[in-house]
Design a protein around this motif. Sequence first.
Motif, PDB file in Angstrom:
ATOM      1  N   SER A   1      29.448 109.389 -39.610  1.00 15.04           N
ATOM      2  CA  SER A   1      28.765 111.227 -39.505  1.00 15.04           C
ATOM      3  C   SER A   1      29.198 112.436 -40.820  1.00 15.04           C
ATOM      4  N   ILE A   2      30.820 111.876 -40.867  1.00 20.00           N
ATOM      5  CA  ILE A   2      31.125 112.726 -42.238  1.00 20.00           C
ATOM      6  C   ILE A   2      30.728 112.795 -43.353  1.00 20.00           C
ATOM      7  N   GLY A   3      30.375 110.874 -43.273  1.00 14.72           N
ATOM      8  CA  GLY A   3      29.866 110.465 -44.613  1.00 14.72           C
ATOM      9  C   GLY A   3      28.454 110.892 -45.106  1.00 14.72           C
TER      10      GLY A   3
ATOM     11  N   VAL B   1      33.114 109.545 -52.948  1.00 18.26           N
ATOM     12  CA  VAL B   1      34.209 109.877 -51.214  1.00 18.26           C
ATOM     13  C   VAL B   1      33.134 109.969 -50.114  1.00 18.26           C
ATOM     14  N   ALA B   2      32.102 110.612 -49.808  1.00 18.06           N
ATOM     15  CA  ALA B   2      30.807 110.667 -48.884  1.00 18.06           C
ATOM     16  C   ALA B   2      30.499 108.872 -48.724  1.00 18.06           C
TER      17      ALA B   2
ATOM     18  N   LEU C   1      33.581 109.111 -38.841  1.00 18.88           N
ATOM     19  CA  LEU C   1      33.487 108.610 -40.200  1.00 18.88           C
ATOM     20  C   LEU C   1      31.981 108.695 -40.541  1.00 18.88           C
TER      21      LEU C   1
ATOM     22  N   THR D   1      34.235 102.845 -44.731  1.00 13.94           N
ATOM     23  CA  THR D   1      35.168 102.928 -43.772  1.00 13.94           C
ATOM     24  C   THR D   1      34.711 102.891 -42.267  1.00 13.94           C
ATOM     25  N   GLY D   2      33.670 103.906 -42.198  1.00 13.90           N
ATOM     26  CA  GLY D   2      33.188 103.732 -40.537  1.00 13.90           C
ATOM     27  C   GLY D   2      32.596 102.597 -39.934  1.00 13.90           C
TER      28      GLY D   2
ATOM     29  N   LEU E   1      28.409 114.488 -45.878  1.00 15.35           N
ATOM     30  CA  LEU E   1      28.854 114.882 -47.711  1.00 15.35           C
ATOM     31  C   LEU E   1      27.652 114.407 -48.308  1.00 15.35           C
TER      32      LEU E   1
ATOM     33  N   GLY F   1      32.777 106.307 -50.086  1.00 14.88           N
ATOM     34  CA  GLY F   1      33.909 105.746 -49.095  1.00 14.88           C
ATOM     35  C   GLY F   1      34.238 105.599 -47.446  1.00 14.88           C
ATOM     36  N   LEU F   2      33.711 107.602 -47.167  1.00 15.88           N
ATOM     37  CA  LEU F   2      33.848 106.850 -46.011  1.00 15.88           C
ATOM     38  C   LEU F   2      32.836 106.749 -44.849  1.00 15.88           C
ATOM     39  N   LEU F   3      31.634 106.345 -45.726  1.00 13.82           N
ATOM     40  CA  LEU F   3      30.661 105.626 -44.297  1.00 13.82           C
ATOM     41  C   LEU F   3      31.070 104.474 -44.720  1.00 13.82           C
TER      42      LEU F   3
END
Length: 126
Positions: free
Chosen positions: A89-91, A71-72, A87, A78-79, A94, A74-76
């Motif tokens: 930062s959130i990745g 998930v981390a 995104l 995508t960001g 996580l 994927g967010l990275l």
Amino acid sequence: MNHEKTMAVVIKIEEAAITAVAIYFLTKYHLGLSVWLWVLLFFAPDLSMLGYLVNSRIGAFTYNLFHHRAVAIGLLATGFLMHMDILISIGLLLAAHSSFDRMLGYGLKFTDNFKHTSSGWIGKGQ
């Protein structure tokens, strides 16, 4: 030191390194937030344990969703692809948090018991 203990130490070192690298990159993608807020946000994924108030199946699902490195990543990804620092930062957050947890011996959860993790049983032989 036996081979199992040696491997456990090697894995903890690896998780510590991932945590450190993710935190380093968070200093580059900090979104202008203060360090103190990031310290609080670092532990925010643990709010996913509230799913255990419903039952252990929901709790394991919510916990694993917010502690899974795929998930981390994927967010990275995508960001980076969408040029969205939030995104990224959130990745990173996580990834840092989940590696920190694994360094401490907390893995992804099985649905039968909160203490039954991919890293073994919490509190047994740690």
